[in-house]
Design an enzyme around this catalytic site. Structure first.
Site, PDB file in Angstrom:
ATOM      1  N   ASP A  63       0.820  -1.216   0.000  1.00 57.76           N
ATOM      2  CA  ASP A  63       0.000   0.000   0.000  1.00 57.76           C
ATOM      3  C   ASP A  63       0.848   1.259   0.000  1.00 57.76           C
ATOM      4  OD1 ASP A  63       0.978  -0.412   2.555  1.00 57.76           O
ATOM      5  OD2 ASP A  63      -0.966  -0.786   3.451  1.00 57.76           O
ATOM      6  N   ASN A 132      -7.228  -3.111  14.649  1.00 59.08           N
ATOM      7  CA  ASN A 132      -8.614  -3.444  14.283  1.00 59.08           C
ATOM      8  C   ASN A 132      -8.682  -4.595  13.272  1.00 59.08           C
ATOM      9  OD1 ASN A 132      -7.793  -2.274  11.895  1.00 59.08           O
ATOM     10  ND2 ASN A 132      -9.274  -0.600  11.901  1.00 59.08           N
ATOM     11  N   HIS A 134      -6.941  -4.839  10.417  1.00 62.03           N
ATOM     12  CA  HIS A 134      -6.731  -4.549   8.991  1.00 62.03           C
ATOM     13  C   HIS A 134      -5.427  -5.162   8.481  1.00 62.03           C
ATOM     14  CE1 HIS A 134      -4.679  -0.596  10.253  1.00 62.03           C
ATOM     15  NE2 HIS A 134      -3.807  -1.103   9.414  1.00 62.03           N
ATOM     16  N   GLU A 139      -9.633  -2.146   5.608  1.00 60.40           N
ATOM     17  CA  GLU A 139     -10.247  -1.869   6.901  1.00 60.40           C
ATOM     18  C   GLU A 139     -11.430  -2.814   7.168  1.00 60.40           C
ATOM     19  OE1 GLU A 139      -8.884  -0.024   8.983  1.00 60.40           O
ATOM     20  OE2 GLU A 139      -8.403   1.989   8.273  1.00 60.40           O
TER      21      GLU A 139
HETATM   22  C1  GLP Z   1      -0.363   0.165   8.527  1.00 63.07           C
HETATM   23  C2  GLP Z   1      -0.016  -0.688   7.302  1.00 63.07           C
HETATM   24  C3  GLP Z   1      -0.169  -2.168   7.585  1.00 63.07           C
HETATM   25  C4  GLP Z   1       0.467  -2.522   8.918  1.00 63.07           C
HETATM   26  C5  GLP Z   1      -0.244  -1.774  10.017  1.00 63.07           C
HETATM   27  C6  GLP Z   1       0.278  -2.091  11.399  1.00 63.07           C
HETATM   28  O1  GLP Z   1      -1.693   0.512   8.596  1.00 63.07           O
HETATM   29  N1  GLP Z   1      -0.798  -0.332   6.173  1.00 63.07           N
HETATM   30  O2  GLP Z   1       0.415  -2.896   6.524  1.00 63.07           O
HETATM   31  O3  GLP Z   1       0.395  -3.900   9.150  1.00 63.07           O
HETATM   32  O4  GLP Z   1      -0.045  -0.387   9.765  1.00 63.07           O
HETATM   33  O5  GLP Z   1       1.437  -1.356  11.627  1.00 63.07           O
HETATM   34  P1  GLP Z   1       2.432  -1.524  12.826  1.00 63.07           P
HETATM   35  O6  GLP Z   1       3.340  -2.614  12.458  1.00 63.07           O
HETATM   36  O7  GLP Z   1       3.134  -0.190  12.902  1.00 63.07           O
HETATM   37  O8  GLP Z   1       1.626  -1.811  14.038  1.00 63.07           O
END
Ligand code: GLP
Length: 243
Positions: A63, A132, A134, A139
């Site tokens: 993304d 959440n 995702h 989402e």
């Molecule tokens: C973002 C990314 C996800 C990632 C998530 C959790 O929203 N788009 O790919 O898994 O954050 O991030 P973190 O590893 O900082 O908790």
């Protein structure tokens, strides 16, 4: 797989990627950003540095924020460049990420999807997970069949990612993300999660029903998923005792 700490989680996941890379002449990696995979990239760079096998790697990121240029310090491109592309000298024709500054974002989304297919799809996908549930930026409520598309981020996701920005006002509210359908097409998936704040999402993945309320539960329909957790992220999961 439950490991003792973040270091071990990073090493184990990087080792699994390294094994797959050395076992193949060419490999398409699906990659993730966020706080969780920082250690993974450090370890994988250590494994790969100095080997000439990086030529066989192609990378496709999950993304990108809409509205941030590649050079923006908070873009996922910059994250990838700092943690992976630059340390390994990967070239632009090996590393792909959606363009969040494209004039036509719908067109950019479908071109990204086509690009992945044109290279034969993703062999090995790394995933983190949001609190959440995702995955990528899919989402809660997302359809499991969706391909790469534009999304509106939930306020809770904007809030969770605000720690990387100077102010929450600077966090983009939209992104382009591979869809859950795109992610499920990967031949193999490795999920990494650490910290108690991820425990509920992991509980839903392991013990919950497949539900659009928890996008990560879509992985229940995939035949080759490894989940690597620290003890805090695993604390709601009922583990079987080794016999
Ligand atoms: C973002 C990314 C996800 C990632 C998530 C959790 O929203 N788009 O790919 O898994 O954050 O991030 P973190 O590893 O900082 O908790």
């Amino acid at each position: 797989m439950v490991v003792e700490n973040y270091k071990e989680l990073s090493q184990k996941s990087a080792q699994m990627f390294y094994q797959s890379i050395i076992n193949k002449r060419a490999i398409n990696l699906g990659l993730a950003t966020g706080g969780t995979p920082v250690g993974f990239y450090q370890e994988l760079v250590k494994f790969l540095k100095g080997h000439d096998m990086t030529e066989c790697i192609r990378t496709f990121n999950l993304d990108e924020y809409i509205g941030l240029s590649k050079g923006n310090p908070n873009s996922f491109y910059t994250f990838m460049n700092d943690h992976f592309y630059k340390p390994l000298n990967l070239s632009d024709d090996q590393t792909f990420i959606p363009n969040g500054k494209a004039d036509d974002l719908e067109d950019e989304s479908s071109q990204y999807e086509t690009l992945i297919q044109s290279y034969g799809g993703i062999d090995l996908q790394l995933l983190g997970v949001g609190e959440n549930g995702h995955i990528g930026f899919n989402e809660p409520g997302s359809h499991f069949e969706q391909r790469t598309h534009v999304v509106n981020l939930k306020p809770s996701t904007v809030q969770a990612n605000a720690r990387f920005f100077n102010s929450i006002k600077d966090v983009p509210k939209k992104a382009i993300t591979m869809g859950i359908g795109t992610i499920l097409d990967a031949k193999e998936i490795i999920v990494i999660a650490n910290g108690e704040h991820k425990a509920e999402a992991i509980y839903q993945l392991v013990h919950g029903e497949k539900s659009r309320n928890w996008p990560i539960t879509a992985l229940k329909g995939h035949s080759n998923v490894t989940v690597i957790l620290d003890e805090a992220a695993a604390n709601k999961v009922k583990l079987r005792q080794a016999t």
